[in-house]
Structures are given as structure tokens and as C-alpha cells.
Motif scaffolding. Structure first.
Motif, PDB file in Angstrom:
ATOM      1  N   SER A 112       0.277  34.613 -31.223  1.00  0.00           N
ATOM      2  CA  SER A 112       0.430  35.994 -31.972  1.00  0.00           C
ATOM      3  C   SER A 112       0.958  35.652 -33.122  1.00  0.00           C
ATOM      4  O   SER A 112       1.315  36.816 -34.055  1.00  0.00           O
ATOM      5  N   HIS A 113       1.511  34.488 -33.703  1.00  0.00           N
ATOM      6  CA  HIS A 113       1.884  34.189 -34.957  1.00  0.00           C
ATOM      7  C   HIS A 113       0.695  34.919 -36.084  1.00  0.00           C
ATOM      8  O   HIS A 113      -0.458  34.628 -35.654  1.00  0.00           O
ATOM      9  N   PRO A 114       1.184  35.439 -37.235  1.00  0.00           N
ATOM     10  CA  PRO A 114       0.071  36.275 -37.895  1.00  0.00           C
ATOM     11  C   PRO A 114      -0.982  35.096 -38.455  1.00  0.00           C
ATOM     12  O   PRO A 114      -1.967  35.429 -38.466  1.00  0.00           O
TER      13      PRO A 114
ATOM     14  N   ARG B 134       3.570  30.395 -31.346  1.00  0.00           N
ATOM     15  CA  ARG B 134       2.538  31.271 -30.633  1.00  0.00           C
ATOM     16  C   ARG B 134       1.466  31.727 -30.986  1.00  0.00           C
ATOM     17  O   ARG B 134       1.246  31.814 -32.305  1.00  0.00           O
TER      18      ARG B 134
ATOM     19  N   VAL C 181      -3.961  36.626 -26.656  1.00  0.00           N
ATOM     20  CA  VAL C 181      -2.568  37.008 -27.053  1.00  0.00           C
ATOM     21  C   VAL C 181      -1.704  37.516 -25.536  1.00  0.00           C
ATOM     22  O   VAL C 181      -0.718  37.004 -25.176  1.00  0.00           O
TER      23      VAL C 181
ATOM     24  N   LEU D 209       1.194  43.472 -38.916  1.00  0.00           N
ATOM     25  CA  LEU D 209       1.005  42.010 -39.120  1.00  0.00           C
ATOM     26  C   LEU D 209       0.833  42.054 -40.648  1.00  0.00           C
ATOM     27  O   LEU D 209       1.720  40.975 -41.349  1.00  0.00           O
TER      28      LEU D 209
ATOM     29  N   VAL E 197       5.717  39.502 -33.533  1.00  0.00           N
ATOM     30  CA  VAL E 197       4.899  40.977 -33.134  1.00  0.00           C
ATOM     31  C   VAL E 197       3.712  40.576 -31.896  1.00  0.00           C
ATOM     32  O   VAL E 197       3.297  39.290 -32.076  1.00  0.00           O
TER      33      VAL E 197
END
Lengths: 179, 120
Positions: free
Chosen positions: A158-160, A156, A123, B49, B62
Motif C-alpha cells: 500500500s506504499h503510494p 508495504r 493490498v 494518497l 494509508v
């Protein structure tokens, strides 16, 4: 401070980022009773003076609050564990840090949460070229931000949903608890 | 598991992106240096998240950064909002993270007790 090996890896990669590296490689390899950690970057490198100050300790350019003990502690731990430490660097030539350890040494620190740390690195290094390679005890992982970017298009890391997937993936590949 | 499964996630994420017109309203940055992680930044990130996912706040992203240089106040979290000053929170716990989502990101009221810096 830094008691686990994964935190040393994180620290070394943050050093690479602070040195404006674009390409960073993290290698973790076990050969028989030896553990080898290597972090190389193509960042701005260090002059002999800066390098000497870094090795002495309490020197950092990362932030006013940084303590500057990452490298001396890693060196001490490696040498204490019948291993070795080397720091190769020159201005404009990047930096390569290699630490080795005898795995059966009683003072060898645990890895900590290596899978979670690798995810943090991915990340953190999004937009740079980070390659991670892990080969220990029959478990193998080769992963890069470039490969992930290719699979993800504009989404991204960092997308959940991506984080969730990578947590499971990394845990399956190298074991341990992720986060 | 195969890494190629990420392609499916990409398709789904791209659809969400189209639904909200590609707009990112708020960016939350969790400081994840070695001291931040030691202080619990991973649990804080997970709480953000989770809470953002539960509330389906698709216009919030985030992300995480390295050392923020405020080791005494870690975990540190920055909230960047379009057209507003950046709010920096310190000593954030997972509970505080959930409050930041509910009170700041949803209702627009920063959680004053934990604000350590406001940057124009």
C-alpha cells in the motif's frame, strides 16, 4: 448490488478472508467461448448446514450489515449465462467456488475494473498468500503477494509508490482503467 | 514493464523510512468492501494518497480493509493515531478526504461533520 464480475471476485476473496484463509487463489481463464472464475482458499470451510444457508441467500457471518447474497447472485448469473456453478467445501478443508459463463451470452456482466480490483485484492491480502492468475484473449498475468513481498522487502504494497507502479503494471498486463 | 522495477521503489522507500526513523504516526484505513467501492471508496483512497504525497507526510500510512459493516455510511475511513482514540469517518468524498488530511492529520482537529464513531 453486485453487477460486475470483478465485484464477485472481491466478494469471494472477502469470504475467504472471513474464513481465516492463509492461502487464497484467484483464477480467471478464458477457453474459447467459456469464462471460468475460480476462487479457492484454505480457510475453515463450511458445514453442510452453513453451505445450504449460504446457497439459499440472506445468510452471512461477515458482519451484521452484510446482505448474504453474493453466492446466490453469482450462481444465478452463471446459470443464466449458460454456465455452471459449484461450491466445494467441508469444515477444515477450505472452500473452492467455481463459476463458468458463456462469454458470448448477452447477459454476461462486464468485468468492471478488473485491474483495480486485483490491486485491491493484493493490498487487502498483504500478509496472506494470495495468487492471482489471469489468462484471457492473449493477455496473461501471474502474480502473488509472496512474489511482491520478496521484491519489496519490508515496504508495504500500500506504499503510494508501489500502488502507482502496480496500477500501471496491471493496466499494461490486463488492460482497462485502474482506479 | 517488469515487476523487478519494484526493487528500485523499495530502495527509495527504504531511504525515506530511514529519514523518518521508521516512525508511523498515523494509519488511515479506507474500507474497500464491495459496497464501499460502489460508493466511491477508490476515489477516496486516491485522494488520500495524492494529498499525503503532495504534503510529503512520510509518517502517515494509508491502507485498505474489507467490509467495515457500516454500508449505510460508506465510504468509511478510520484514522488510527498513536495514543489517541480511533476516529471513524462516514460518507467520505475525495474532498472530505483532503480536508481530513489538512485538518485532522496535519492540524490535529478531526473533521467533526463526518465523524460517525470514536473508539477508545
Amino acid at each position: 448490488m453486485i453487477e460486475e464480475l470483478d465485484m464477485h471476485i472481491l466478494d469471494l476473496v472477502q469470504n475467504a478472508i472471513a474464513a481465516d484463509a492463509n492461502r487464497i487463489s484467484v483464477e480467471i481463464r478464458c477457453i474459447d467461448d467459456q469464462l471460468i472464475l475460480r476462487v479457492s482458499d484454505d480457510g475453515k470451510g463450511m458445514t453442510p448446514e452453513v453451505r445450504a444457508a449460504v446457497e439459499r441467500g440472506f445468510f452471512s457471518t461477515k458482519s451484521p450489515q452484510a446482505v448474504g447474497l453474493g453466492i446466490p447472485l453469482l450462481k444465478e448469473t452463471a446459470e443464466q449465462c449458460d454456465g455452471s456453478f459449484s461450491l466445494e467445501t467441508a469444515p477444515g478443508q477450505g472452500t473452492t467456488v467455481t463459476a463458468t459463463f458463456r462469454r458470448s451470452h448477452i447477459d454476461l456482466p462486464p468485468f468492471g475494473n478488473l485491474a483495480a480490483t486485483i490491486l485491491d485484492l493484493l493490498v487487502m491480502c498483504e500478509g496472506r498468500d494470495l495468487e492471482v492468475s489471469y489468462h484471457c484473449d492473449g493477455r496473461d498475468l501471474e502474480l502473488s503477494t509472496r512474489e511482491l513481498a520478496g521484491l519489496l522487502g519490508g515496504v508495504r504494497i500500500s506504499h503510494p509508490a508501489v500502488i502507482k507502479f502496480l496500477q500501471d503494471y496491471l493496466t499494461e498486463r490486463i488492460g482497462g482503467n485502474v482506479r | 514493464m517488469k515487476l523487478e522495477e519494484l526493487r528500485k521503489i523499495r530502495e527509495k522507500a527504504a531511504k525515506e523510512l530511514t529519514l523518518r526513523g521508521g516512525q508511523v504516526r498515523v494509519k488511515v484505513v479506507v474500507g474497500m468492501g464491495t459496497s464501499g467501492i460502489a460508493a466511491g471508496a477508490r476515489d477516496v483512497l486516491a485522494a488520500f494518497l495524492d494529498e499525503i504525497g503532495k504534503r510529503e507526510l512520510t509518517d502517515v500510512i494509508v491502507t485498505q480493509s474489507g467490509e467495515r459493516g457500516l454500508a449505510s455510511a460508506e465510504p468509511v475511513v478510520e484514522v488510527h493515531e498513536e495514543g489517541k482514540p480511533t476516529v471513524v469517518y462516514g460518507n467520505v468524498t475525495p474532498e472530505v478526504a483532503r480536508r481530513i488530511v489538512a485538518e485532522h492529520l496535519v492540524n490535529g482537529n478531526p473533521v467533526a461533520d463526518y465523524v460517525i464513531e470514536v473508539r477508545e
